[in-house]
Enzyme design. Structure first.
Site, short mmCIF file in Angstrom:
data_model
loop_
_atom_site.label_atom_id
_atom_site.label_comp_id
_atom_site.label_asym_id
_atom_site.label_seq_id
_atom_site.Cartn_x
_atom_site.Cartn_y
_atom_site.Cartn_z
N HIS A 170 0.82 -1.21 0.00
CA HIS A 170 0.00 0.00 0.00
C HIS A 170 0.85 1.27 0.00
O HIS A 170 1.89 1.36 0.64
CB HIS A 170 -0.94 0.01 1.20
CG HIS A 170 -0.23 -0.10 2.53
ND1 HIS A 170 0.26 0.99 3.21
CD2 HIS A 170 0.07 -1.19 3.28
CE1 HIS A 170 0.82 0.59 4.34
NE2 HIS A 170 0.72 -0.73 4.41
N ASP A 171 0.40 2.24 -0.78
CA ASP A 171 0.97 3.59 -0.81
C ASP A 171 2.37 3.66 -1.41
O ASP A 171 3.05 4.68 -1.27
CB ASP A 171 0.98 4.22 0.60
CG ASP A 171 -0.40 4.20 1.24
OD1 ASP A 171 -1.28 4.94 0.76
OD2 ASP A 171 -0.61 3.43 2.19
N GLY A 190 5.05 -0.98 2.80
CA GLY A 190 4.20 0.19 2.59
C GLY A 190 4.95 1.50 2.51
O GLY A 190 6.00 1.68 3.14
#
Length: 262
Positions: A121-122, A139
């Site tokens: 994520h991200d 992340g």
């Protein structure tokens, strides 16, 4: 005309360009948008608020746009964006962003992602990168253009890797990697400038020499990091061939929050 295998499951709300191809048993969710001439192979799942550009190719068994592997995720409509002309090989996993960051995971253009690559994520990955088998980003990792990640390289969350860096096989990264630097090991150790990669991309002999001198200022001179940054600024002011490259390196050092591998 869109070519969809009869066994594929495409949500009626998904937006597919007329020139998209979808292989057998693949599943496309309702919030997915796919651009022209992108080919999705068999047994691929694309879900979430995922936008994919043109001329990409997804090989079998990849999971694209699944929820982030983050306990804080509560179903927010976060996104995954993939640009153009990327090749995503078997078993890749690219996750949505989280509300704790900007809610976006992104992959740019012209990237080659080999089997089992994980973008958590991200993460933000630029253009023209190569991720070899099993390279993994935790992340919030940011990766610049033209970076090469060798097989089984792993990156700790919130790290940054600068443009044209080379990360060797089985490398464990817990700090930032400045642009142009070649490193490997567990823990990671710097081993000079990515000279071969720079030659292939058209850097001149003078530019490569200037970057080698910059590397020496950071890693071989005995200077503190603040002293090395001041020396880089002076070299940048005097340079005629490598102003942009030296500025990029200096600004990366200024922006590092985890500290650099050193």
């Amino acid at each position: 005309m869109t070519k969809i295998h009869p066994t594929a499951i495409i949500d009626a709300k998904a937006e597919l360009d007329d020139a998209v191809e979808i292989g057998a048993y693949s599943i496309i969710g309702p919030n997915v948008k796919i651009g022209a001439r992108t080919k999705v192979g068999p047994h691929v799942v694309i879900d979430g608020h995922t936008t994919i550009g043109a001329d990409n190719q997804f090989f079998q068994f990849s999971s694209i746009g699944a929820p982030p592997q983050d306990k804080k995720y509560a179903g927010e409509p976060t996104r995954l964006e993939i640009g153009d002309r990327n090749t995503i090989r078997e078993f890749c996993t690219f996750n949505l962003g989280t509300a704790q960051d900007e809610g976006l995971t992104s992959l740019g253009n012209d990237n080659l992602m080999l089997a089992y690559v994980h973008l958590a994520h991200d993460c933000r990955v630029g253009n023209n990168t190569v991720f070899s088998n099993n390279a993994s980003l935790a992340g919030h990792v940011h990766v610049g253009d033209w970076v090469i990640m060798s097989g089984f390289a792993a990156v700790h969350q919130f790290c940054k890797i600068g443009e044209h860096a080379f990360v060797g096989m089985n490398t464990s990264l817990t700090q930032d990697v400045p642009p142009y630097v070649l490193l490997s090991g567990n823990p990671a150790q710097p081993h000079g400038i990515n000279i071969e990669g720079l030659k292939r991309r058209g850097f001149t002999r003078e530019q490569i020499g200037d970057l080698r001198n910059a590397y020496k200022l950071i890693y071989k001179s005995g200077l503190t990091l603040e002293e090395a940054k001041a020396a880089l600024a002076a070299a940048e002011a005097e340079s005629t061939a490598s102003v942009d490259q030296l500025r990029l390196m200096r600004e990366f050092l200024d922006g590092s929050t985890r500290g650099i591998v050193r």
